[in-house]
Design a protein around this motif. Structure first.
Motif, PDB file in Angstrom:
ATOM      1  N   UNK A 115      -2.379  -2.125  -9.459  1.00  0.00           N
ATOM      2  CA  UNK A 115      -1.782  -2.015  -8.118  1.00  0.00           C
ATOM      3  C   UNK A 115      -0.720  -3.081  -7.920  1.00  0.00           C
ATOM      4  N   UNK A 116      -1.020  -4.311  -8.306  1.00  0.00           N
ATOM      5  CA  UNK A 116      -0.084  -5.412  -8.075  1.00  0.00           C
ATOM      6  C   UNK A 116       1.181  -5.265  -8.913  1.00  0.00           C
ATOM      7  N   UNK A 117       1.055  -4.637 -10.097  1.00  0.00           N
ATOM      8  CA  UNK A 117       2.250  -4.423 -10.895  1.00  0.00           C
ATOM      9  C   UNK A 117       3.147  -3.341 -10.310  1.00  0.00           C
ATOM     10  N   UNK A 118       2.552  -2.352  -9.662  1.00  0.00           N
ATOM     11  CA  UNK A 118       3.328  -1.218  -9.186  1.00  0.00           C
ATOM     12  C   UNK A 118       3.769  -1.297  -7.747  1.00  0.00           C
ATOM     13  N   UNK A 147      -2.563  -6.570  -0.463  1.00  0.00           N
ATOM     14  CA  UNK A 147      -3.792  -6.045  -1.053  1.00  0.00           C
ATOM     15  C   UNK A 147      -4.990  -6.695  -0.377  1.00  0.00           C
ATOM     16  N   UNK A 148      -5.800  -5.873   0.314  1.00  0.00           N
ATOM     17  CA  UNK A 148      -6.954  -6.405   1.046  1.00  0.00           C
ATOM     18  C   UNK A 148      -8.137  -6.682   0.139  1.00  0.00           C
ATOM     19  N   UNK A 149      -8.330  -5.852  -0.891  1.00  0.00           N
ATOM     20  CA  UNK A 149      -9.477  -6.047  -1.768  1.00  0.00           C
ATOM     21  C   UNK A 149      -9.817  -4.769  -2.504  1.00  0.00           C
ATOM     22  N   UNK A 150     -10.841  -4.851  -3.331  1.00  0.00           N
ATOM     23  CA  UNK A 150     -11.272  -3.697  -4.121  1.00  0.00           C
ATOM     24  C   UNK A 150     -12.768  -3.530  -3.980  1.00  0.00           C
ATOM     25  N   UNK A 167      -1.424  -2.087   4.384  1.00  0.00           N
ATOM     26  CA  UNK A 167      -2.151  -2.849   3.370  1.00  0.00           C
ATOM     27  C   UNK A 167      -2.983  -1.880   2.536  1.00  0.00           C
ATOM     28  N   UNK A 168      -3.539  -2.403   1.447  1.00  0.00           N
ATOM     29  CA  UNK A 168      -4.214  -1.542   0.470  1.00  0.00           C
ATOM     30  C   UNK A 168      -5.654  -1.956   0.290  1.00  0.00           C
ATOM     31  N   UNK A 169      -6.480  -0.939  -0.032  1.00  0.00           N
ATOM     32  CA  UNK A 169      -7.848  -1.150  -0.492  1.00  0.00           C
ATOM     33  C   UNK A 169      -8.046  -0.234  -1.696  1.00  0.00           C
ATOM     34  N   UNK A 170      -8.498  -0.808  -2.789  1.00  0.00           N
ATOM     35  CA  UNK A 170      -8.763  -0.026  -4.005  1.00  0.00           C
ATOM     36  C   UNK A 170     -10.250   0.267  -4.080  1.00  0.00           C
ATOM     37  N   UNK A 171     -10.588   1.528  -4.072  1.00  0.00           N
ATOM     38  CA  UNK A 171     -11.979   1.960  -3.996  1.00  0.00           C
ATOM     39  C   UNK A 171     -12.476   2.413  -5.371  1.00  0.00           C
TER      40      UNK A 171
END
Length: 812
Positions: free
Chosen positions: A536-539, A544-547, A758-762
């Protein structure tokens, strides 16, 4: 299953950027994680290579060295037949160079002689029991097969199996469907290939009984062609005439024998050529001696008759000065006439000569000598081809054409020389007539006898020269030497040069190690799904909130966070909660958070409901609103049977907001607003002012309002609802969301299309890695490495926990 494998083979560090470059430690982790595949693949490939190499025939190499003798030069030039031809031509011309000799040594003619001498066209071998490779039996065969009817062009194969001391079985004939034949040793039997006689040799022992021995018969020409291709002839150095011969064969003894026999046949063929040229030269000299002897006899008889009839004894003292002058002119004239006669004779001889007959050399010199020598060399080659009945060979036709050209050149040069000599004769005649005019006073009889005596002297001199030449030939004939002298004879080298077992096994081992590496790299390169935070951080540069980690115990629709829980999932949601609070505007009393995603089943409902629970546990008043009025999935999470919801309020059927707010007995401070019945016009309802009134009401009564919306792009709901949100949480599903969508997400963030995006990776799958200690990291809440264990202990203490259903943690 595939997702787990892809995560285990994470090669994201190969894509390299400022945040995550390729490091030795990362490579070591990948190797150690897949070490069992590397070991298994290496063992399989190395074992296969070892099995293959054991079944391959062993190849042995042999080498011989020889020097090509040269008497006329000391450098790279060499002469075939140099020992004799240099004496004939006074070293004026070399018949071949070292490169010619290299070609001659690999000629079909020589190699066929080698095949015949060593009987190489009959091959014996058998298949070994363990490795099943062919074992050559050259000079060690327990049997010997004789073919009385087989010619040099015959080609066939069959098997001979020794049964006992008296009988063998013939089988496997390539000609026709012939049954096995049991015959006595030493008997002549009629087989499909003709008569066959099988004899035992001294190499027979009990180990060969009942072992089929293959007998392969090749034509001489085919076998010679095979060895011509395999034999290599190389110069040792450009400054010498040393040749190195190399041969690889399945039998070390045969490789040495072929090289040694090749050198022997080369020398024998060269000696035969020298003897043939000597024979031609001796024949021509004898013919000339016979002719001159006849001329001298005639002259002697004429002198004797003349002196007897004229009573002459000596005329040497009379008219000495005049006679001497006349004699010199006459001698020159006679010499020229003799030369003219010889040229005329040779001219007539050349006109009648055929291309395979050598032209006499005699006392010729200059360019014509070189042409005659070239003509004789070609005549020798043509005579060889004639003996082999190869007149239709293209090389023979080319040689015939060269002979015609050379013959024309020789005739032209002889005619030119004859014309010059005739001109000299005319000049000499004029000189002679002048001298004779001065000796008119000398008796005619004495002049006549003087001329005869001078002719006799000329003939005597010519005869003496020819006799000298003949004696030289006879004396040198026993001295004919072989042009090649062996420096190092070939010997059997019992160490095989191929196949290289160690090299092939190591190659198989390296290939075995390379295959898993290539597979791992290809899996990563072909895998376009987001796997972890680094992807995610590369793209994308979106905050980014968390995973949220994946665990099999997490259900499809479940509240999994627990009060005082220390498992990995609970700690992950706490981290997301902290980050989301950090993004909150402190001046606002409450915050409206919109949840959306790119894809269905990204886990929006799972994330929003568990995050809401996390805030509620932290004593925050939270309301969770299901704005997916097209499906309404939030009821499944809380197992609610409530029918009234958002769609009822937006459509005007319910005016009191409190009627659609439902509390949760298990989670204080958490209320829910379900989607309600599915309306026919969901987009229009979401655009109405009643939705603004609903959110405004909820703002006044709650600290956080979570709006669970539909995926972006499928319908316009998310674009409609974003006007009400203070922050937007974009949920990505690890293993399903394509990395290429991160660029679109980045555009959304940079263009501010959604507020505070913001993002959350699930559903991130982790595996305990070597060297990471307790796990993913302390910052995520004591580490994922041991969080699950604590979660189990909490369960054993029967603390407050929510309803779990055992399915995958996803939204839909």
């Amino acid at each position: 299953m595939a997702n787990s494998q892809n995560d285990n083979n994470d090669l994201s560090f190969l894509e390299g950027n400022d945040n995550n470059g390729m490091q030795f430690k990362d490579i070591l982790v990948i190797v150690l994680r897949n070490l069992h595949w590397f070991i298994l693949s290496a063992l399989i490939c190395a074992g296969y290579a070892y099995w293959k190499v054991r079944g391959q025939e062993r190849i042995y190499a042999s080498k011989a060295s020889m020097i090509i003798k040269s008497e006329n030069t000391g450098d790279a030039e060499s002469m075939r037949s140099s020992a004799m031809m240099n004496k004939i031509t006074a070293g004026s011309m070399a018949l071949s160079t070292i490169n010619n000799e290299m070609i001659v040594m690999r000629s079909q003619h020589l190699m066929e002689n080698v095949v015949r001498e060593l009987n190489l066209n009959t091959v014996y071998y058998y298949a070994t029991k363990i490795s099943r490779r062919n074992k050559d039996l050259y000079k060690s065969s327990p049997i010997e097969v004789i073919f009385p009817d087989a010619g040099e062009d015959a080609s066939f194969a069959f098997s001979v199996t020794p049964i006992d001391a008296r009988k063998v079985v013939l089988s496997g004939f390539t000609e026709g469907n012939v049954p096995n034949m049991t015959v006595n040793v030493g008997d002549t039997v009629h087989a499909p290939i003709g008569r066959v006689v099988v004899n035992y040799t001294w190499f027979l022992n009990n180990a060969y009984y009942n072992v089929p021995i293959t007998v392969q018969r090749y034509s001489v020409a085919v076998m010679a062609a095979i060895y011509r291709h395999n034999v290599s002839v190389e110069r040792d150095d450009e400054k010498n005439t040393i040749l190195n011969l190399f041969l690889r064969d399945t039998s070390p003894i045969r490789a040495a024998d072929v090289l040694n026999m090749l050198i022997k046949k080369y020398n024998e063929d060269a000696v035969a050529d020298q003897k043939r040229i000597l024979s031609y030269s001796e024949k021509f000299i004898n013919e000339r001696i016979e002719n001159l002897s006849g001329d001298l006899d005639s002259i002697n008889k004429r002198v004797a008759s003349f002196m007897r009839s004229h009573n002459l004894i000596d005329v040497g003292s009379y008219g000495r000065d005049y006679v001497t002058s006349s004699a010199e002119a006459t001698q020159e004239l006679k010499k020229l006439r003799s030369t003219a006669n010889y040229l005329s004779y040779l001219l007539n001889f050349v006109k009648k000569v055929d291309p395979m007959t050598a032209i006499p050399i005699g006392s010729m010199e200059g360019d014509v000598l070189g042409l005659i020598q070239r003509y004789n060399v070609n005549a020798t080659e043509l005579d060889k081809y004639k003996e082999k009945n190869m007149e239709n060979n293209p090389t023979v036709k080319e040689l015939y054409a060269q002979q015609t050209t050379l013959k024309g050149s020789v005739l032209m040069m002889l005619e030119s020389n004859l014309t010059v000599v005739q001109d000299k004769i005319e000049s000499a005649n004029m000189d002679q007539r002048a001298a004779e005019a001065m000796v008119q006073s000398v008796p005619q009889n004495q002049l006549v006898i003087g001329n005869v005596e001078r002719m006799q002297n000329v003939k005597d001199q010519l005869l003496l020269n020819l006799l000298t030449k003949r004696e030289e030939l006879l004396l040198n004939q026993p001295k004919i030497e072989e042009p090649g002298r062996v420096i190092d004879a070939a010997f059997p080298n019992w160490k095989p040069v191929a196949p290289n077992q160690q090299k092939k096994v190591m190659t198989g081992l390296l290939i075995g190690l390379l295959i898993p590496a290539v597979v791992i790299v290809l899996i990563r390169l072909l895998d376009t799904a987001i796997r972890n935070r680094s992807d995610v951080e590369r793209g994308s540069k979106t905050p980014f909130l968390g995973e949220i980690p994946y665990h099999k115990g997490i259900s499809k629709h479940a509240i999994v966070v627990k009060e005082n829980g220390r498992d990995a999932v609970t700690e992950a949601f706490r981290l997301v909660r902290s980050n989301l609070e950090f993004m909150k505007n402190k001046n606002d009393k409450s915050q409206v958070v919109l949840f959306t995603s790119f894809l269905v089943s990204s886990g929006k409902t799972f994330v929003s409901s568990n995050l809401a629970t996390t805030f509620a546990i932290a004593n925050k008043k939270v309301v969770l609103v299901d704005l997916d009025i097209r499906k309404g999935t939030m009821k499944k999470v809380f197992d609610s049977k409530a029918r009234a919801g958002v769609s009822n309020y937006l459509s005007g059927k319910i005016d009191d907001v409190s009627e659609i707010i439902h509390s949760n007995d298990m989670v204080p401070n958490l209320d829910m607003v379900f989607a309600g019945p599915v309306p026919p016009n969901p987009a229009e309802l979401l655009m109405s002012n009643r939705l603004d009134q609903l959110v405004a009401f909820l703002r006044e009564h709650y600290d956080y309002v979570f709006l669970d919306n539909v995926p972006l792009g499928l319908v316009a709901d998310a674009e409609i609802v974003k006007r009400l949100a203070d922050a937007t949480v974009f949920v990505l599903r690890a293993g399903k969301t394509d990395k290429r969508l991160l660029a679109e997400l980045d555009k959304l963030y940079k263009s501010n299309r959604f507020p505070n995006l913001s993002l959350v990776l699930n559903s991130v799958k982790y595996k305990k890695r070597h060297g990471y200690g307790y796990g993913y990291g302390y910052g995520y809440g004591y580490g994922y490495g041991y969080g699950y264990g604590y979660g189990n202990e909490e369960g054993k203490k029967k603390r407050l926990r929510f309803k779990l259903t055992h399915h995958e943690n996803s939204d839909e």
